[in-house]
Design an enzyme around this catalytic site. Structure first.
Site, PDB file in Angstrom:
ATOM      1  N   ARG A 140      33.892  39.850  34.733  1.00  0.00           N
ATOM      2  CA  ARG A 140      34.251  39.820  33.311  1.00  0.00           C
ATOM      3  C   ARG A 140      34.240  38.387  32.808  1.00  0.00           C
ATOM      4  NH1 ARG A 140      39.807  42.321  30.867  1.00  0.00           N
ATOM      5  NH2 ARG A 140      40.710  40.684  32.147  1.00  0.00           N
ATOM      6  N   THR A 172      34.478  36.281  26.504  1.00  0.00           N
ATOM      7  CA  THR A 172      34.066  37.453  25.724  1.00  0.00           C
ATOM      8  C   THR A 172      34.657  38.759  26.259  1.00  0.00           C
ATOM      9  OG1 THR A 172      32.102  37.856  27.093  1.00  0.00           O
ATOM     10  CG2 THR A 172      31.872  36.316  25.258  1.00  0.00           C
ATOM     11  N   ASP A 232      45.939  41.841  37.822  1.00  0.00           N
ATOM     12  CA  ASP A 232      44.534  41.802  38.224  1.00  0.00           C
ATOM     13  C   ASP A 232      44.412  42.410  39.618  1.00  0.00           C
ATOM     14  OD1 ASP A 232      42.064  40.754  39.520  1.00  0.00           O
ATOM     15  OD2 ASP A 232      41.810  39.747  37.591  1.00  0.00           O
ATOM     16  N   ASP A 234      42.677  40.208  42.357  1.00  0.00           N
ATOM     17  CA  ASP A 234      43.517  39.105  42.838  1.00  0.00           C
ATOM     18  C   ASP A 234      44.606  39.614  43.754  1.00  0.00           C
ATOM     19  OD1 ASP A 234      42.105  37.163  41.497  1.00  0.00           O
ATOM     20  OD2 ASP A 234      43.451  37.076  39.776  1.00  0.00           O
TER      21      ASP A 234
END
Length: 209
Positions: free
Chosen positions: A104, A108, A200, A203
């Site tokens: 990602r 954006t 996340d 992560d």
């Protein structure tokens, strides 16, 4: 039209709650994700076609049911999707595994493809595309488009946590693909993270927080 399947079995819900806790470390997070993927796998493979075969028990011959020749492929969206592969493969050890690499863009929030390696006969297989988080839906939509471009016609998407925005994006772009998730959360925050979510997933899986 695609269907949203929320797999809220008590064991799945319990394990997901532990994963959501910010105090849960990477080791436990990975193990729980693996366990949930296997539990979800029972439901996502529920409609696999069966065929009759003649076998002989210690008592007599009989007509038994076995999974038909339709083969499976598991395709994780890298890298977080890797955490869901082993649980599914324990259910279906003969399933082939492909990989789609998307990240990602931090500005954006759009997915960028960097890798794709799929089984040579992917078009002949039932494909389970896996990624722990369905946030904006951008990565899932792009991965599904890529799979269809390789001739795949029977695809299911499996995630751990979904946001309504992601569900809407996938449903609009790929109305023929069913979505399987353990939870449908409230939505996305200003950084396009699922809330309440679990942070996340990549992560937390790999300890890169």
């Amino acid at each position: 039209m695609s269907k949203l399947h929320i797999l809220d079995h008590p064991l799945i819900t319990h394990k997901l709650s532990i994963m959501r806790n910010k105090r849960t470390g990477s080791k436990d997070f990975r193990e729980l994700l693996d366990e949930i993927a296997m539990l979800m796998g029972y439901e996502i493979t529920r409609e696999l076609p069966l065929e009759d075969v003649v076998i002989e028990t210690p008592i007599e011959k009989m007509v038994a049911k076995t999974v038909s020749g339709k083969k499976l492929a598991i395709v994780p969206i890298l890298s977080a999707g890797l955490g869901m592969v082993d649980g599914l493969q324990r259910l279906v050890p003969v399933a082939k595994v492909g990989h789609i690499g998307l990240y990602r863009d931090p500005e954006t929030h759009k997915p960028v493809e960097y890798y794709c390696k799929l089984p040579h006969d992917i078009q002949d297989r039932i494909v389970i595309l896996v990624d722990p988080m369905l946030a904006t839906g951008g990565s899932a939509v792009d991965a599904l488009t890529l799979l269809k471009g390789r001739g795949c016609k029977h695809i299911r998407f499996m995630c751990l946590v979904a946001a309504p925005e992601g569900v809407e994006a996938v449903t609009s772009a790929h109305p023929d693909v069913d979505i399987y998730t353990a939870a449908l959360d409230r939505g996305l925050n200003e950084k396009a993270y699922i809330v309440p979510g679990l942070g996340d997933a990549g992560d937390r899986i790999f300890g890169t927080i």
